[in-house]
Design an enzyme around this catalytic site. Structure first.
Site, short mmCIF file in Angstrom:
data_model
loop_
_atom_site.label_atom_id
_atom_site.label_comp_id
_atom_site.label_asym_id
_atom_site.label_seq_id
_atom_site.Cartn_x
_atom_site.Cartn_y
_atom_site.Cartn_z
N ASP A 101 1.00 -1.18 0.03
CA ASP A 101 0.07 -0.03 -0.12
C ASP A 101 0.85 1.26 -0.04
O ASP A 101 1.88 1.34 0.80
CB ASP A 101 -0.73 -0.12 1.29
CG ASP A 101 -2.22 0.53 0.95
OD1 ASP A 101 -2.70 1.51 0.61
OD2 ASP A 101 -3.27 -0.35 1.46
N ASP A 203 -3.16 4.60 -2.37
CA ASP A 203 -4.34 4.92 -1.44
C ASP A 203 -4.92 6.19 -1.81
O ASP A 203 -4.25 7.06 -2.34
CB ASP A 203 -3.99 5.24 0.10
CG ASP A 203 -5.17 5.47 1.09
OD1 ASP A 203 -5.66 4.30 1.54
OD2 ASP A 203 -5.08 6.42 1.67
N GLU A 266 -6.73 3.32 -5.67
CA GLU A 266 -7.81 3.30 -5.17
C GLU A 266 -8.65 4.65 -5.50
O GLU A 266 -8.14 5.70 -5.32
CB GLU A 266 -7.53 3.44 -3.76
CG GLU A 266 -8.93 3.19 -2.80
CD GLU A 266 -8.94 3.71 -1.50
OE1 GLU A 266 -9.97 3.44 -0.67
OE2 GLU A 266 -8.18 4.95 -1.32
N HIS A 327 -11.18 -3.58 3.16
CA HIS A 327 -11.15 -3.05 4.40
C HIS A 327 -12.00 -2.11 4.86
O HIS A 327 -12.13 -1.62 6.00
CB HIS A 327 -10.01 -2.94 5.02
CG HIS A 327 -9.21 -2.12 4.20
ND1 HIS A 327 -9.07 -1.78 2.88
CD2 HIS A 327 -8.74 -0.99 4.70
CE1 HIS A 327 -8.08 -0.67 2.62
NE2 HIS A 327 -8.28 0.03 3.46
N ASP A 328 -12.55 -1.39 3.72
CA ASP A 328 -13.60 -0.26 4.04
C ASP A 328 -15.08 -0.46 4.05
O ASP A 328 -16.12 0.23 4.21
CB ASP A 328 -13.02 0.78 3.10
CG ASP A 328 -11.78 1.57 3.25
OD1 ASP A 328 -11.28 1.44 4.63
OD2 ASP A 328 -11.25 1.87 2.31
C1 NOJ Z 1 -8.52 4.83 2.13
C2 NOJ Z 1 -8.42 3.67 2.92
O1 NOJ Z 1 -8.63 2.32 2.18
C3 NOJ Z 1 -8.99 3.74 4.37
O2 NOJ Z 1 -8.67 2.50 5.09
C4 NOJ Z 1 -8.41 4.98 5.01
O3 NOJ Z 1 -8.92 5.29 6.26
C5 NOJ Z 1 -8.30 6.12 4.19
N1 NOJ Z 1 -7.82 6.06 2.69
C6 NOJ Z 1 -7.50 7.11 4.71
O4 NOJ Z 1 -6.09 6.86 4.40
#
Ligand code: NOJ
Length: 440
Positions: A101, A203, A266, A327-328
């Site tokens: 990442d 990210d 992302e 994971h989000d």
């Molecule tokens: C995206 C990530 O996937 C998430 O988990 C994170 O909280 C935010 N970016 C901030 O970095």
């Protein structure tokens, strides 16, 4: 399209590991790199080709590693740089690629860059972050909101200016209009590439460049109560600015300094904007993550339409990709139910393009209900009670029916799903009709 062999990231399957929750090896209740190394055989048998690790770098863990205080190390919670080298060597020996990442949009407020930047207005790193004067009445410079609740600006009493953070106040945004910042992050990429890393998932790639004039964001006419407060505004000026494509192209050039590496972005944007991140003549990201399946109403017509829309929007020769979980977002098995989760797996693994699996989805892992006193996610803490918490999709991997599912011999940092007693790798492997064997 040239007729060179298809790349590994085109014919392969990517598998996301949330390192805190995969396998603990030292009984502290948190997964680590030696734990992942121990489980490589499982991943090879599963049939995946690459693992992407959520951040493993030194971090105060305000946002569980997405707040990095040193880009060139490994947090002691996860192990050491030697453990990392061991993992990469073992993964490569098992024909598995390793993707890290990259979090270039923001650092931790504990990163030495920010500590310097905040120390005085004329510090040479002042311009590495986004500092602005208060408005005449002392208020924040504009109306931009943090994705984790509240204003995106925090006031620094020492130097009497505000700094911008798209996420937590502990995650100040870097200034990507500053060439020195770009070079510093490109050197981070080179450091890990030289260590053998096969690519990066970047990210919040669409956040990097902000409006040069920091204009107010307009109201969102379709905002509904019960949604996260930052959605009350359209992020017109704070994200997806035209200049971002120049940055993506530069990043891609760094990737291309090394052979056979991948650049994944992302990006949560509507499909027509998303595909712009492939870049002019495919000079941008190899795989701008396609998250459309994460939010589609789960019915055949809606899914068929989004597949058509995506395929139609793809630039010529751009390689498609599909994601069912991360994971989000809530677990797919909880979004669509266990029976449809099998259908979703079939879809993910047969659609044209590179699939990304989220650890545990191959077991049908569910969203775990998190009691109030067990909440760890800062998003849920700041914006409680409307279901934005991400702990429930980050619970420990369910390996077997032992205590804590074989994940740890200590106290797990998040509770396991009750179902782990039967819904675990050992059990499901033995059952030829299980979802795990379907995935295999
Ligand atoms: C995206 C990530 O996937 C998430 O988990 C994170 O909280 C935010 N970016 C901030 O970095």
């Amino acid at each position: 399209m040239n007729h060179a062999a298809v790349s590994w990231w085109q014919e392969g399957i990517l598998y996301q590991i949330y390192p805190r929750s995969f396998q603990d090896s030292n009984a502290d209740g948190i997964g680590d790199l030696p734990g992942i190394t121990r489980r490589l055989l499982y991943l090879r048998d599963l049939g995946v080709d690459a693992i992407w690790l959520s951040p493993i770098f030194p971090s105060p863990m305000a946002d569980f590693g997405y707040d990095i205080s040193n880009y060139l190390g490994v947090d002691p919670i996860f192990g050491t740089l030697d453990d990392f080298d061991t993992l990469v060597a073992a993964a490569h020996a098992s024909n598995l690629k390793v993707i890290l990442d990259l979090v270039p949009n923001h650092t931790s407020d504990q990163h030495s860059w920010f500590i310097e930047s905040r120390s005085s207005r004329d510090n040479q790193k002042r311009d590495w972050y986004l500092w602005r004067e208060p408005r005449a009445d002392g208020a924040a410079p504009n109306n931009w909101m943090s994705e984790f609740g509240g204003s995106a600006w925090s006031y620094d009493a020492g130097t009497k200016q505000y700094y911008y953070h798209a996420f937590l106040a502990q995650q100040p945004d870097l200034n990507w209009r500053n060439p020195a910042v770009r070079q510093a992050i490109y050197d981070v990429m080179r450091f890990w590439f030289r260590k053998g890393v096969d690519g990066f998932r970047v990210d919040v790639l669409w956040h990097l460049i902000k409006d040069a004039e920091f204009r107010d964001n307009p109201p969102n006419p379709s905002f509904r109560l019960g949604r996260p407060p930052h959605e009350a505004l359209l992020p017109l000026y704070s994200t997806d600015r035209p200049e971002i494509l120049e940055v993506v192209t530069e990043m891609r050039r760094v990737v291309d300094e090394f052979s056979d590496r991948v650049l994944i972005g992302e990006i949560y944007l509507p499909v027509d904007r998303l595909v712009a991140y492939y870049g002019k003549d495919l000079s941008g990201a190899h795989l701008p993550f396609n998250f459309a399946l994460l939010s589609v109403p789960w019915n055949a017509r809606a899914i068929a339409k989004l597949i058509d829309d995506y395929e139609r929007a793809l630039p010529a020769a751009a390689w498609p990709n599909w994601v069912l979980g991360n994971h989000d977002r809530p677990r797919v098995a909880s979004r669509v139910g266990q029976a449809q989760a099998r259908v979703a797996a079939m879809l993910l693994l047969t659609l044209r393009g590179t699939p990304t699996l989220y650890y545990g989805d191959e077991l049908g892992m569910q969203q775990v209900a998190i009691a109030l006193d067990q909440v760890r996610d800062p998003f849920e803490k700041n914006v409680p009670g409307i279901g934005v918490g991400r702990d429930g999709c980050r619970t420990p991997m369910q390996w077997n029916g032992d205590a804590h599912g074989g994940f740890t011999t200590g106290e797990p940092w998040l509770p396991l799903a009750n179902e782990y007693a039967h819904q675990n790798v050992a059990n499901l492997s033995a059952d030829t009709r299980s979802v795990l064997n379907l995935y295999r």
